[in-house]
Design an enzyme around this catalytic site. Structure first.
Site, PDB file in Angstrom:
ATOM      1  N   ARG A  51      46.944  41.387 -46.603  1.00  0.00           N
ATOM      2  CA  ARG A  51      45.681  41.366 -47.341  1.00  0.00           C
ATOM      3  C   ARG A  51      45.571  42.470 -48.384  1.00  0.00           C
ATOM      4  O   ARG A  51      45.186  42.211 -49.526  1.00  0.00           O
ATOM      5  CB  ARG A  51      44.475  41.551 -46.394  1.00  0.00           C
ATOM      6  CG  ARG A  51      43.975  40.293 -45.760  1.00  0.00           C
ATOM      7  CD  ARG A  51      43.495  40.603 -44.387  1.00  0.00           C
ATOM      8  NE  ARG A  51      44.645  41.040 -43.617  1.00  0.00           N
ATOM      9  CZ  ARG A  51      45.461  40.195 -42.982  1.00  0.00           C
ATOM     10  NH1 ARG A  51      45.199  38.930 -42.976  1.00  0.00           N
ATOM     11  NH2 ARG A  51      46.536  40.633 -42.347  1.00  0.00           N
ATOM     12  N   THR A  52      45.867  43.694 -47.996  1.00  0.00           N
ATOM     13  CA  THR A  52      45.608  44.812 -48.915  1.00  0.00           C
ATOM     14  C   THR A  52      46.496  44.675 -50.151  1.00  0.00           C
ATOM     15  O   THR A  52      46.016  44.760 -51.284  1.00  0.00           O
ATOM     16  CB  THR A  52      45.848  46.154 -48.196  1.00  0.00           C
ATOM     17  OG1 THR A  52      45.138  46.134 -46.972  1.00  0.00           O
ATOM     18  CG2 THR A  52      45.390  47.323 -49.044  1.00  0.00           C
ATOM     19  N   LYS A  80      67.742  56.150 -49.664  1.00  0.00           N
ATOM     20  CA  LYS A  80      68.847  57.075 -50.003  1.00  0.00           C
ATOM     21  C   LYS A  80      68.435  58.516 -49.746  1.00  0.00           C
ATOM     22  O   LYS A  80      69.165  59.441 -50.076  1.00  0.00           O
ATOM     23  CB  LYS A  80      69.214  56.912 -51.482  1.00  0.00           C
ATOM     24  CG  LYS A  80      69.661  55.525 -51.865  1.00  0.00           C
ATOM     25  CD  LYS A  80      69.878  55.469 -53.388  1.00  0.00           C
ATOM     26  CE  LYS A  80      69.831  54.050 -53.906  1.00  0.00           C
ATOM     27  NZ  LYS A  80      69.581  54.022 -55.355  1.00  0.00           N
ATOM     28  N   ARG A 101      50.329  52.513 -49.732  1.00  0.00           N
ATOM     29  CA  ARG A 101      50.176  52.521 -48.263  1.00  0.00           C
ATOM     30  C   ARG A 101      51.371  53.260 -47.679  1.00  0.00           C
ATOM     31  O   ARG A 101      52.507  53.045 -48.110  1.00  0.00           O
ATOM     32  CB  ARG A 101      50.128  51.098 -47.709  1.00  0.00           C
ATOM     33  CG  ARG A 101      50.215  51.087 -46.177  1.00  0.00           C
ATOM     34  CD  ARG A 101      49.926  49.742 -45.586  1.00  0.00           C
ATOM     35  NE  ARG A 101      48.511  49.429 -45.698  1.00  0.00           N
ATOM     36  CZ  ARG A 101      47.946  48.367 -45.113  1.00  0.00           C
ATOM     37  NH1 ARG A 101      48.675  47.543 -44.392  1.00  0.00           N
ATOM     38  NH2 ARG A 101      46.662  48.134 -45.250  1.00  0.00           N
ATOM     39  N   HIS A 129      41.339  54.267 -44.564  1.00  0.00           N
ATOM     40  CA  HIS A 129      41.617  53.035 -45.316  1.00  0.00           C
ATOM     41  C   HIS A 129      40.363  52.760 -46.160  1.00  0.00           C
ATOM     42  O   HIS A 129      39.617  51.825 -45.919  1.00  0.00           O
ATOM     43  CB  HIS A 129      41.895  51.901 -44.322  1.00  0.00           C
ATOM     44  CG  HIS A 129      42.541  50.686 -44.906  1.00  0.00           C
ATOM     45  ND1 HIS A 129      42.705  50.478 -46.255  1.00  0.00           N
ATOM     46  CD2 HIS A 129      43.067  49.582 -44.295  1.00  0.00           C
ATOM     47  CE1 HIS A 129      43.309  49.306 -46.442  1.00  0.00           C
ATOM     48  NE2 HIS A 129      43.535  48.749 -45.268  1.00  0.00           N
TER      49      HIS A 129
END
Ligand code: CP
Length: 303
Positions: A51-52, A80, A101, A129
């Site tokens: 969703r986000t 890496k 995120r 959030h």
């Protein structure tokens, strides 16, 4: 002008919450507005999301902007050994705005310190959030017509649930909220958030069951017990199905009550709730697009 990051919900004032609500309503009425034309937004997802990420990308597309980034950090040079510092330094050379995120608490604040362009926190570990909170608030406003005098039930993983932490802080800015926290002992609301309420003189109650009090609720905010936050899988197994909202439990609830959930759900809302008019979680996710358009427009001073 100072760049405007959104890392914690407390980065915004009450007036800004209300401004986002107003803008979200405008974007809901007219979603396609080319105010981000010529701008590039980096979408950096170091943790899974449906969703986000997709609602941000939809919001950017509807605003006429372009998107670069990754949905899987394994496809980036983080594999890496590149540090978050260097990744953000690079990306802020390319993009006008960063949406990120990350699984680590505090990673978004760190990125904002490193970045020369604004950063929007799309979730940092169990911490915050804030863009979810603003869409939760928009959903509350649409369904309750007010932010005042609401009895808000928060159910499930209140310890690691970043969405409930941000929502508690935001709703505590309004008149006379009451919070009912329903969680098992191991997933109780952290002390810091309870202290925040105490300092503001806001009432809260803690329970391990809620069937006998559910009829008092205006908002029932269900949350998933988050397997990925447990270090001990046995502890997760003990609590994973502790609360399951069934349609029959809503029978005598208030007519205005709405069931919210940030999603994804696992078992905590039975699918027989989906057809109940009090179920609002899919509409809530839809509101994410308009709210994120509003947040981007506010951050970039586009309106
Ligand atoms: N609500 C939410 O953050 O959902 P995703 O994890 O799918 O983005």
């Amino acid at each position: 002008m100072k760049k405007k990051d959104l890392i914690s919900i407390t980065d915004y004032t009450k007036e800004e919450y209300l401004r986002i609500m107003e803008l979200a309503r405008e974007f809901e009425n007219e979603p396609n507005q080319d105010v981000l034309k010529g701008k590039v937004v980096a979408s950096l997802f170091f943790e899974p999301s449906t969703r986000t990420r997709l609602s941000f990308e939809t919001a950017i597309s509807r605003l006429g902007g372009r998107i670069v980034g990754f949905a899987d950090p394994d496809s980036s040079s983080a594999t890496k050994g590149e540090t978050l510092h260097d990744t953000i330094k690079m990306v802020s050379n390319y993009a006008d705005l960063i949406v990120m995120r990350h699984p680590l608490e505090g990673a978004a604040r760190y990125a904002a310190e490193v970045s020369s362009v604004p950063v929007l926190n799309a979730g940092d570990g169990a911490n915050q959030h804030p863009t979810q909170t603003l869409l939760d608030m928009y959903s509350i406003l649409k369904t309750q017509k007010t932010f005042d005098n609401l009895n808000i039930f928060m159910v499930g993983d209140l310890k690691y649930g970043r969405t409930v932490h941000s929502l508690l802080q935001a709703m505590s800015e309004f008149e006379n909220p009451i919070f009912n926290f329903i969680a098992p002992e191991v997933l109780r609301m952290p002390e810091t958030y309870k202290l925040h309420l105490k300092d503001k003189g806001i009432k809260y109650f803690e329970h391990e069951e809620f069937t006998d009090i559910i009829n008092e609720a205006d908002i029932i905010y269900m949350t998933r017990v988050q397997k990925e936050r447990f270090s001990d899988p046995i502890e997760y197994e003990k609590v994973k199905n502790i609360y399951i909202l069934q349609n029959s439990m809503l029978k005598n609830t208030k007519s205005n009550v709405r069931v919210l959930h940030p999603l994804p759900r696992v078992n905590e809302i039975s699918t027989d709730v989906d057809k109940n008019e009090k179920a609002y979680y899919f509409e809530q996710a839809r509101n994410g697009v308009f709210t994120r358009q509003a947040i981007i427009a506010h951050t970039m001073n586009l309106k």
